[in-house]
Write an enzyme that holds these catalytic residues in place. Structure first.
Site, PDB file in Angstrom:
ATOM      1  CB  CYS A  96      49.864 -19.062-129.493  1.00 13.70           C
ATOM      2  SG  CYS A  96      51.397 -19.942-129.861  1.00 13.70           S
ATOM      3  NE  ARG A  97      45.874 -20.699-126.296  1.00  8.51           N
ATOM      4  CZ  ARG A  97      45.655 -21.558-125.321  1.00  8.51           C
ATOM      5  NH1 ARG A  97      44.467 -22.130-125.210  1.00  8.51           N
ATOM      6  NH2 ARG A  97      46.599 -21.857-124.451  1.00  8.51           N
ATOM      7  CB  SER A  98      46.834 -14.058-124.291  1.00 10.37           C
ATOM      8  OG  SER A  98      48.178 -14.381-124.056  1.00 10.37           O
ATOM      9  CG  ASP A 135      48.239 -24.204-126.992  1.00  7.69           C
ATOM     10  OD1 ASP A 135      48.703 -23.512-127.924  1.00  7.69           O
ATOM     11  OD2 ASP A 135      48.884 -24.490-125.982  1.00  7.69           O
ATOM     12  CB  CYS A 147      46.763 -18.024-123.546  1.00  6.47           C
ATOM     13  SG  CYS A 147      48.280 -17.323-124.224  1.00  6.47           S
TER      14      CYS A 147
HETATM   15  P1  4NP Z   1      49.604 -20.000-125.926  1.00  7.63           P
HETATM   16  O1  4NP Z   1      50.316 -21.268-126.616  1.00  7.63           O
HETATM   17  O2  4NP Z   1      49.198 -20.435-124.531  1.00  7.63           O
HETATM   18  O3  4NP Z   1      48.434 -19.746-126.790  1.00  7.63           O
HETATM   19  O4  4NP Z   1      50.616 -18.887-125.912  1.00  7.63           O
HETATM   20  C1  4NP Z   1      51.427 -21.901-126.038  1.00  7.63           C
HETATM   21  C2  4NP Z   1      52.687 -21.502-126.365  1.00  7.63           C
HETATM   22  C3  4NP Z   1      53.778 -22.132-125.821  1.00  7.63           C
HETATM   23  C4  4NP Z   1      53.600 -23.169-124.935  1.00  7.63           C
HETATM   24  C5  4NP Z   1      52.319 -23.569-124.606  1.00  7.63           C
HETATM   25  C6  4NP Z   1      51.243 -22.929-125.147  1.00  7.63           C
HETATM   26  N1  4NP Z   1      54.715 -23.848-124.400  1.00  7.63           N
HETATM   27  O5  4NP Z   1      54.523 -24.814-123.652  1.00  7.63           O
HETATM   28  O6  4NP Z   1      55.855 -23.440-124.661  1.00  7.63           O
END
Ligand code: 4NP
Length: 154
Positions: A14-16, A122, A9
């Protein structure tokens, strides 16, 4: 040799991490290695977001020991299957992938709904329900993906 699956991700917090835990729970660990990474490196070395940890815990999975890392070029050699969460991940990952490895990269929800282009949203800026919804989506898609992978490597 073990079959290797990578969940990708943006932030790898969060997701991965959820996808990694869920996929791991559906495949025997002696034959399948599941890992995750982010296309961005801002959270490298950190554990998963506490909302992901809590959602996973509620479903009986401990993902708290995972640590975020950034996707690297050698991942395309190392891993046999690379699943991404959304179209933005897909574009970033394909940009980094050597031409002969691009076939390994797929949006995870395509396993459940081929051709529909469904994205795992997200949940970072939303509330806790977003994490529960992401878990449900990933659980369904990983069930199909794991069944397919098990069949491919009998
Ligand atoms: P993920 O979510 O891609 O599902 O891990 C995010 C977590 C943090 C950020 C973006 C997406 N960030 O910009 O910090």
């Amino acid at each position: 040799m073990a079959v290797k699956i990578l969940m990708v991700c943006l932030g790898n917090i969060c997701r991965s991490p959820l996808a990694e835990g869920i996929m791991q729970s559906k495949l025997p660990s002696d034959k399948f290695i599941v890992d995750s990474a982010g296309t961005g490196g801002w959270h490298a070395g950190e554990g998963p977001d506490k909302r992901s940890v809590s959602t996973a815990k509620g479903r009986g999975l401990d993902i708290s020991k995972q640590r975020a890392r950034k996707l690297k070029k050698s991942d395309f050699d190392t891993f046999d299957y690379i699943y991404v969460m959304d179209r933005s991940n897909l574009s970033d990952v394909l940009q980094l992938a050597p031409a002969i490895q691009k076939h390994k990269v797929k949006m995870i929800m395509d396993e459940l709904h081929p051709e529909l282009g469904v994205e795992v949203p997200d949940p970072y800026y939303g509330g806790p329900q977003g994490f529960e919804d992401v878990y449900d989506m990933l659980d369904e898609a990983c069930t199909v993906a794991a069944t397919k992978i098990l069949k491919n490597h009998k």
